[in-house]
Scaffold this motif. Structure first.
Motif, PDB file in Angstrom:
ATOM      1  N   UNK A 137       0.797  -1.216   0.000  1.00 17.81           N
ATOM      2  CA  UNK A 137       0.000   0.000   0.000  1.00 17.81           C
ATOM      3  C   UNK A 137       0.834   1.273   0.000  1.00 17.81           C
ATOM      4  N   UNK A 138       2.122   1.128  -0.145  1.00 17.91           N
ATOM      5  CA  UNK A 138       2.986   2.308  -0.157  1.00 17.91           C
ATOM      6  C   UNK A 138       3.171   2.805  -1.593  1.00 17.91           C
ATOM      7  N   UNK A 139       3.553   4.061  -1.751  1.00 20.46           N
ATOM      8  CA  UNK A 139       3.833   4.594  -3.089  1.00 20.46           C
ATOM      9  C   UNK A 139       5.041   3.934  -3.753  1.00 20.46           C
ATOM     10  N   UNK A 140       5.841   3.188  -3.002  1.00 16.72           N
ATOM     11  CA  UNK A 140       7.045   2.573  -3.559  1.00 16.72           C
ATOM     12  C   UNK A 140       6.740   1.470  -4.567  1.00 16.72           C
ATOM     13  N   UNK A 141       5.536   0.904  -4.527  1.00 20.90           N
ATOM     14  CA  UNK A 141       5.155  -0.179  -5.443  1.00 20.90           C
ATOM     15  C   UNK A 141       4.956   0.348  -6.863  1.00 20.90           C
ATOM     16  N   UNK A 142       4.631   1.621  -6.974  1.00 22.45           N
ATOM     17  CA  UNK A 142       4.296   2.208  -8.260  1.00 22.45           C
ATOM     18  C   UNK A 142       5.510   2.869  -8.905  1.00 22.45           C
ATOM     19  N   UNK A 143       5.517   2.932 -10.246  1.00 21.32           N
ATOM     20  CA  UNK A 143       6.595   3.664 -10.920  1.00 21.32           C
ATOM     21  C   UNK A 143       6.593   5.128 -10.470  1.00 21.32           C
ATOM     22  N   UNK A 144       7.704   5.782 -10.654  1.00 24.67           N
ATOM     23  CA  UNK A 144       7.848   7.187 -10.251  1.00 24.67           C
ATOM     24  C   UNK A 144       6.768   8.044 -10.894  1.00 24.67           C
ATOM     25  N   UNK A 145       6.066   8.822 -10.071  1.00 23.17           N
ATOM     26  CA  UNK A 145       4.995   9.688 -10.565  1.00 23.17           C
ATOM     27  C   UNK A 145       5.553  11.000 -11.090  1.00 23.17           C
ATOM     28  N   UNK A 146       4.848  11.525 -12.073  1.00 19.55           N
ATOM     29  CA  UNK A 146       5.172  12.851 -12.610  1.00 19.55           C
ATOM     30  C   UNK A 146       3.898  13.674 -12.560  1.00 19.55           C
ATOM     31  N   UNK A 147       3.993  14.944 -12.859  1.00 21.09           N
ATOM     32  CA  UNK A 147       2.831  15.818 -12.857  1.00 21.09           C
ATOM     33  C   UNK A 147       1.915  15.538 -14.043  1.00 21.09           C
ATOM     34  N   UNK A 148       0.650  15.895 -13.890  1.00 24.40           N
ATOM     35  CA  UNK A 148      -0.346  15.638 -14.936  1.00 24.40           C
ATOM     36  C   UNK A 148      -0.008  16.356 -16.242  1.00 24.40           C
ATOM     37  N   UNK A 149       0.442  17.589 -16.135  1.00 28.09           N
ATOM     38  CA  UNK A 149       0.753  18.342 -17.355  1.00 28.09           C
ATOM     39  C   UNK A 149       1.932  17.724 -18.098  1.00 28.09           C
ATOM     40  N   UNK A 150       2.950  17.321 -17.345  1.00 33.90           N
ATOM     41  CA  UNK A 150       4.115  16.681 -17.960  1.00 33.90           C
ATOM     42  C   UNK A 150       3.732  15.319 -18.546  1.00 33.90           C
ATOM     43  N   UNK A 151       2.892  14.570 -17.840  1.00 33.21           N
ATOM     44  CA  UNK A 151       2.460  13.259 -18.334  1.00 33.21           C
ATOM     45  C   UNK A 151       1.677  13.400 -19.638  1.00 33.21           C
ATOM     46  N   UNK A 152       0.797  14.368 -19.703  1.00 35.19           N
ATOM     47  CA  UNK A 152       0.021  14.578 -20.934  1.00 35.19           C
ATOM     48  C   UNK A 152       0.925  15.018 -22.079  1.00 35.19           C
ATOM     49  N   UNK A 153       1.913  15.854 -21.772  1.00 39.53           N
ATOM     50  CA  UNK A 153       2.852  16.286 -22.808  1.00 39.53           C
ATOM     51  C   UNK A 153       3.634  15.098 -23.338  1.00 39.53           C
ATOM     52  N   UNK A 154       4.154  14.267 -22.432  1.00 41.87           N
ATOM     53  CA  UNK A 154       4.912  13.086 -22.849  1.00 41.87           C
ATOM     54  C   UNK A 154       4.033  12.106 -23.629  1.00 41.87           C
ATOM     55  N   UNK A 155       2.798  11.949 -23.200  1.00 39.42           N
ATOM     56  CA  UNK A 155       1.881  11.041 -23.883  1.00 39.42           C
ATOM     57  C   UNK A 155       1.581  11.508 -25.299  1.00 39.42           C
ATOM     58  N   UNK A 156       1.489  12.817 -25.472  1.00 39.96           N
ATOM     59  CA  UNK A 156       1.253  13.354 -26.814  1.00 39.96           C
ATOM     60  C   UNK A 156       2.429  13.059 -27.739  1.00 39.96           C
ATOM     61  N   UNK A 157       3.628  12.994 -27.164  1.00 37.75           N
ATOM     62  CA  UNK A 157       4.826  12.730 -27.955  1.00 37.75           C
ATOM     63  C   UNK A 157       4.992  11.241 -28.257  1.00 37.75           C
ATOM     64  N   UNK A 158       4.856  10.397 -27.208  1.00 36.54           N
ATOM     65  CA  UNK A 158       5.149   8.970 -27.406  1.00 36.54           C
ATOM     66  C   UNK A 158       3.913   8.070 -27.501  1.00 36.54           C
ATOM     67  N   UNK A 159       2.730   8.602 -27.266  1.00 33.79           N
ATOM     68  CA  UNK A 159       1.502   7.816 -27.410  1.00 33.79           C
ATOM     69  C   UNK A 159       1.217   6.848 -26.277  1.00 33.79           C
ATOM     70  N   UNK A 160       1.995   6.903 -25.223  1.00 31.99           N
ATOM     71  CA  UNK A 160       1.785   5.984 -24.101  1.00 31.99           C
ATOM     72  C   UNK A 160       0.632   6.470 -23.214  1.00 31.99           C
ATOM     73  N   UNK A 161      -0.073   5.540 -22.553  1.00 31.15           N
ATOM     74  CA  UNK A 161      -1.174   5.927 -21.657  1.00 31.15           C
ATOM     75  C   UNK A 161      -0.693   6.690 -20.430  1.00 31.15           C
ATOM     76  N   UNK A 162      -1.596   7.492 -19.878  1.00 35.55           N
ATOM     77  CA  UNK A 162      -1.361   8.195 -18.620  1.00 35.55           C
ATOM     78  C   UNK A 162      -2.284   7.561 -17.590  1.00 35.55           C
ATOM     79  N   UNK A 163      -1.704   7.071 -16.490  1.00 36.89           N
ATOM     80  CA  UNK A 163      -2.476   6.415 -15.444  1.00 36.89           C
ATOM     81  C   UNK A 163      -2.526   7.338 -14.228  1.00 36.89           C
ATOM     82  N   UNK A 164      -3.738   7.726 -13.838  1.00 33.69           N
ATOM     83  CA  UNK A 164      -3.940   8.522 -12.633  1.00 33.69           C
ATOM     84  C   UNK A 164      -4.275   7.555 -11.507  1.00 33.69           C
ATOM     85  N   UNK A 165      -3.564   7.648 -10.382  1.00 35.77           N
ATOM     86  CA  UNK A 165      -3.711   6.714  -9.276  1.00 35.77           C
ATOM     87  C   UNK A 165      -3.543   7.445  -7.960  1.00 35.77           C
TER      88      UNK A 165
END
Length: 145
Positions: free
Chosen positions: A45-73
């Motif tokens: 139940x700790x945040x350590x189980x999940x990959x490193x989080x980034x901000x929503x704006x940066x995630x959307x920008x990266x997703x627009x470039x590489x087409x990968x999904x953005x997971x909000x958790x």
């Protein structure tokens, strides 16, 4: 940031208290097993189980470039944990946003879920999918052939 650690710390402290009680009654084996179970629950139940989080704006920008999904958790969410564990190593290919650390991420989730912070919410090509099937998300993460 501290909110994300409340549940894991509660598990760890509760397990320690219960194990201490068992240890004083002479049940060292049971106390050890109890500590291990509660440490495992704290870790899952700790945040350590999940990959490193980034901000929503940066995630959307990266997703627009590489087409990968953005997971909000968020930490402590059993559905998020299920998604993370079922994705396995491929989870690292998604962009993860912790809504408890990023107000813009929480606002994005509320905007598509009738004002609720329902997670996991996965954006694929700017289309939201609330609590999607992990196998479907894995398909979205696989490289195009």
């Amino acid at each position: 940031m501290t909110r994300a650690w409340i549940l894991p710390l509660t598990f760890a402290l509760s397990g320690s208290a219960a194990a201490t009680t068992l240890a004083f009654t002479g049940s060292l084996g049971a106390a050890t097993a109890l500590v291990l179970v509660f440490v495992l629950l704290a870790g899952l139940n700790s945040p350590l189980v999940f990959p490193r989080s980034i901000g929503a704006l940066e995630a959307r920008r990266r997703s627009a470039v590489d087409g990968r999904p953005v997971v909000f958790w968020r930490p402590g969410c059993t559905y998020c944990l299920r998604l993370r564990l079922r994705l396995g190593r491929s989870a690292r290919r998604a962009h993860w946003v912790n809504i408890w650390r990023d107000p813009a991420g929480a606002a994005a989730v509320r905007a598509v879920n009738d004002g609720n912070e329902t997670v996991p919410t996965v954006f694929v090509a700017d289309r939201p999918h609330t609590n999607p099937d992990p196998e479907w998300v894995r398909e979205q993460l696989s490289p195009s052939v």
